[in-house]
Design an enzyme around this catalytic site. Structure first.
Site, mmCIF file in Angstrom:
data_model
loop_
_atom_site.group_PDB
_atom_site.id
_atom_site.type_symbol
_atom_site.label_atom_id
_atom_site.label_comp_id
_atom_site.label_asym_id
_atom_site.label_seq_id
_atom_site.Cartn_x
_atom_site.Cartn_y
_atom_site.Cartn_z
ATOM 1 N N GLU A 1 4.231 -5.195 7.213
ATOM 2 C CA GLU A 1 3.198 -3.969 7.909
ATOM 3 C C GLU A 1 3.805 -3.595 9.605
ATOM 4 O OE1 GLU A 1 2.367 -6.402 6.072
ATOM 5 O OE2 GLU A 1 0.587 -5.636 4.914
ATOM 6 N N GLY B 1 0.639 -4.714 1.186
ATOM 7 C CA GLY B 1 -0.599 -5.066 0.147
ATOM 8 C C GLY B 1 -0.378 -5.797 -1.139
ATOM 9 N N GLU C 1 -0.522 -9.410 -0.619
ATOM 10 C CA GLU C 1 -2.129 -9.604 -0.318
ATOM 11 C C GLU C 1 -2.686 -9.564 -1.674
ATOM 12 O OE1 GLU C 1 -2.303 -6.285 2.500
ATOM 13 O OE2 GLU C 1 -3.321 -7.592 3.748
ATOM 14 N N ALA D 1 0.880 -1.156 -0.071
ATOM 15 C CA ALA D 1 -0.159 -0.061 -0.041
ATOM 16 C C ALA D 1 0.975 1.262 0.009
ATOM 17 C CB ALA D 1 -0.884 -0.159 1.164
HETATM 18 N N1 DAK Z 1 4.721 3.102 -0.775
HETATM 19 C C1 DAK Z 1 4.755 4.358 -1.431
HETATM 20 N N2 DAK Z 1 6.148 4.571 -2.139
HETATM 21 C C2 DAK Z 1 7.022 3.286 -2.031
HETATM 22 C C3 DAK Z 1 6.434 2.105 -1.388
HETATM 23 C C4 DAK Z 1 5.452 1.917 -0.669
HETATM 24 N N3 DAK Z 1 4.785 0.811 -0.187
HETATM 25 N N4 DAK Z 1 7.637 1.237 -1.769
HETATM 26 C C5 DAK Z 1 8.408 2.063 -2.697
HETATM 27 N N5 DAK Z 1 7.884 3.059 -2.799
HETATM 28 C C6 DAK Z 1 8.675 4.079 -3.347
HETATM 29 C C7 DAK Z 1 9.909 4.586 -2.848
HETATM 30 O O1 DAK Z 1 9.497 5.798 -1.684
HETATM 31 C C8 DAK Z 1 10.706 5.270 -3.863
HETATM 32 O O2 DAK Z 1 10.169 6.701 -4.307
HETATM 33 P P1 DAK Z 1 11.071 8.076 -4.540
HETATM 34 O O3 DAK Z 1 11.575 8.044 -3.178
HETATM 35 O O4 DAK Z 1 11.854 7.618 -5.485
HETATM 36 O O5 DAK Z 1 9.962 9.072 -4.717
HETATM 37 C C9 DAK Z 1 10.482 4.479 -4.811
HETATM 38 O O6 DAK Z 1 9.336 3.823 -4.683
HETATM 39 C C10 DAK Z 1 11.431 3.206 -5.189
HETATM 40 O O7 DAK Z 1 11.631 2.595 -3.946
HETATM 41 P P2 DAK Z 1 13.213 2.583 -3.118
HETATM 42 O O8 DAK Z 1 13.869 3.807 -3.340
HETATM 43 O O9 DAK Z 1 12.776 2.207 -1.741
HETATM 44 O O10 DAK Z 1 13.800 1.265 -3.865
HETATM 45 P P3 DAK Z 1 14.802 0.079 -3.110
HETATM 46 O O11 DAK Z 1 15.259 -0.565 -4.037
HETATM 47 O O12 DAK Z 1 15.800 0.962 -2.265
HETATM 48 O O13 DAK Z 1 13.759 -0.500 -1.804
HETATM 49 C C11 DAK Z 1 11.877 -1.854 -1.211
HETATM 50 C C12 DAK Z 1 12.741 -1.385 -2.444
HETATM 51 C C13 DAK Z 1 11.021 -2.645 -1.773
HETATM 52 C C14 DAK Z 1 12.826 -2.867 -0.257
HETATM 53 C C15 DAK Z 1 11.420 -0.526 -0.332
HETATM 54 O O14 DAK Z 1 10.955 0.187 -1.467
HETATM 55 C C16 DAK Z 1 10.594 -0.650 0.618
HETATM 56 O O15 DAK Z 1 10.861 -1.501 1.720
HETATM 57 N N6 DAK Z 1 9.252 -0.218 0.276
HETATM 58 C C17 DAK Z 1 8.435 -0.396 1.306
HETATM 59 C C18 DAK Z 1 7.560 -1.646 1.393
HETATM 60 C C19 DAK Z 1 6.674 -1.888 2.315
HETATM 61 O O16 DAK Z 1 6.739 -1.732 3.521
HETATM 62 N N7 DAK Z 1 5.594 -2.242 1.976
HETATM 63 C C20 DAK Z 1 4.481 -2.668 2.907
HETATM 64 C C21 DAK Z 1 3.459 -1.423 2.699
HETATM 65 S S1 DAK Z 1 2.544 -1.447 4.128
HETATM 66 C C22 DAK Z 1 -4.456 -0.714 6.170
HETATM 67 C C23 DAK Z 1 -4.333 -0.643 4.658
HETATM 68 C C24 DAK Z 1 -3.407 -1.361 4.100
HETATM 69 C C25 DAK Z 1 -2.464 -1.935 4.990
HETATM 70 C C26 DAK Z 1 -2.078 -1.899 6.218
HETATM 71 C C27 DAK Z 1 -3.247 -1.578 7.034
HETATM 72 N N8 DAK Z 1 -5.269 -0.235 6.879
HETATM 73 C C28 DAK Z 1 -5.717 1.133 6.187
HETATM 74 C C29 DAK Z 1 -5.602 -0.604 8.314
HETATM 75 C C30 DAK Z 1 -1.000 -2.434 4.066
HETATM 76 C C31 DAK Z 1 -0.002 -1.943 4.398
HETATM 77 C C32 DAK Z 1 1.144 -2.145 3.538
HETATM 78 O O17 DAK Z 1 0.917 -2.533 2.239
#
Ligand code: DAK
Length: 264
Positions: free
Chosen positions: A138, A115, A118, A70
């Site tokens: 998360e 997400g 998911e 997400a």
């Molecule tokens: N959201 C927004 N932007 C993201 C992103 C994300 N999940 N993942 C990556 N990006 C963006 C980065 O910010 C970056 O943007 P700029 O800074 O260039 O503008 C670009 O994509 C490239 O990412 P990185 O520079 O970070 O690339 P790396 O190769 O260094 O790292 C990575 C790749 C996948 C390891 C890293 O990007 C990362 O850790 N990303 C986050 C992964 C993450 O934590 N995903 C889970 C998200 S939480 C709910 C609703 C939904 C959910 C929960 C609750 N409620 C409302 C109750 C679900 C939550 C999730 O999915």
């Protein structure tokens, strides 16, 4: 038909490929992507213009991520109510994908996180490239999976492994994902999409009525006692005896030729 800005569609030989196309943000799911995923499911559903598809491939653009989760930027300032509504949007889209009549294959080449995983789990099964990484990170963000991950992951890999993945937030590679049954097959990264399309084509060649019937019974049976699931199977099995495809399939076997299914 709605205009799509974050998804692309490609249709060939009964296979529709839907690609999340926000590669500069690793295809992260903001509100627009979630709305468009729901709209995509309407296009592929019984009343949609793509209803004739035999198989759907769901993938992400850019070669680095399926979907990295997400959109964290979109969530940072959300109130509790907005968070609930954001989660509901995703649930609505993913449930609609899961309920599609035809098989949906999630083709993961790169990160499938939060997400993103998911979303992949709302498909019938996942094919992964060797370069893929999976996780529910998360808890690192102070939340829990919000799009059905606590439920679908536990059903797919068992509650203990799901707990471990969700509590640690750690990523696993494609080989480990295969080992625990999260993905159905792993293919070399080079030529990955061609390999997925080949598998999709194999399913598309089968009798669509039988395949969609199997999908309905498997999905409907997952959450009911096994006796009820087996009863649904008997009904669906019997119904297929009224189809031309059933006669064609059995005749072709007896005549030692390939069947020509018509979906009737
Ligand atoms: N959201 C927004 N932007 C993201 C992103 C994300 N999940 N993942 C990556 N990006 C963006 C980065 O910010 C970056 O943007 P700029 O800074 O260039 O503008 C670009 O994509 C490239 O990412 P990185 O520079 O970070 O690339 P790396 O190769 O260094 O790292 C990575 C790749 C996948 C390891 C890293 O990007 C990362 O850790 N990303 C986050 C992964 C993450 O934590 N995903 C889970 C998200 S939480 C709910 C609703 C939904 C959910 C929960 C609750 N409620 C409302 C109750 C679900 C939550 C999730 O999915």
């Amino acid at each position: 038909m709605a205009d799509f800005e974050t998804l692309t569609f490609e249709s060939a030989d009964g296979i529709v490929t839907v690609t999340v196309n926000r590669p500069q943000k690793l295809n992260a799911l903001n509100e627009q992507v979630q709305r468009e995923l729901w709209a995509a499911a309407q296009r592929l559903g019984p009343d949609g213009d793509l209803a004739g598809a035999a198989v759907v491939i769901l993938t992400g653009a850019g070669g680095k991520a399926f979907v990295a989760g997400a959109d964290i930027k979109a969530m940072i300032d959300m109130t509790a109510i907005q968070g609930r509504d954001f989660s509901a949007l995703g649930h609505r889209a993913f449930d609609a994908i899961e309920a599609l009549p035809m098989p949906v294959i999630a083709a993961v080449d790169g990160f499938a996180l939060g997400g993103g995983l998911e979303l992949a789990m709302s498909a019938d099964f996942i094919y992964a490239s060797q370069a893929s990484r999976f996780g529910q990170p998360e808890v690192n963000l102070g939340v829990i999976p919000g799009y059905g991950g606590t439920q679908r992951l536990a059903r797919l890999v068992g509650p203990a492994k799901a707990r471990e993945l969700i509590y640690t937030g750690e990523m696993i590679d494609a080989a480990e994902a295969l080992r625990i049954g999260l993905v159905a097959q792993v293919f070399p990264t080079e030529g990955f999409m061609a390999a997925v399309r080949e598998r999709a084509a194999l399913i598309a060649k089968r009798g669509a009525l039988a395949v969609t019937s199997a999908k309905r019974v498997i999905n409907a049976g997952l959450d009911v006692p096994i006796e009820r699931g087996c009863e649904m199977e008997r009904q669906a099995f019997g119904l297929l005896f009224g189809t031309e495809d059933r006669r064609e399939g059995m005749s072709a076997f007896l005549e030692r030729r390939d069947p020509q299914f018509k979906g009737r």
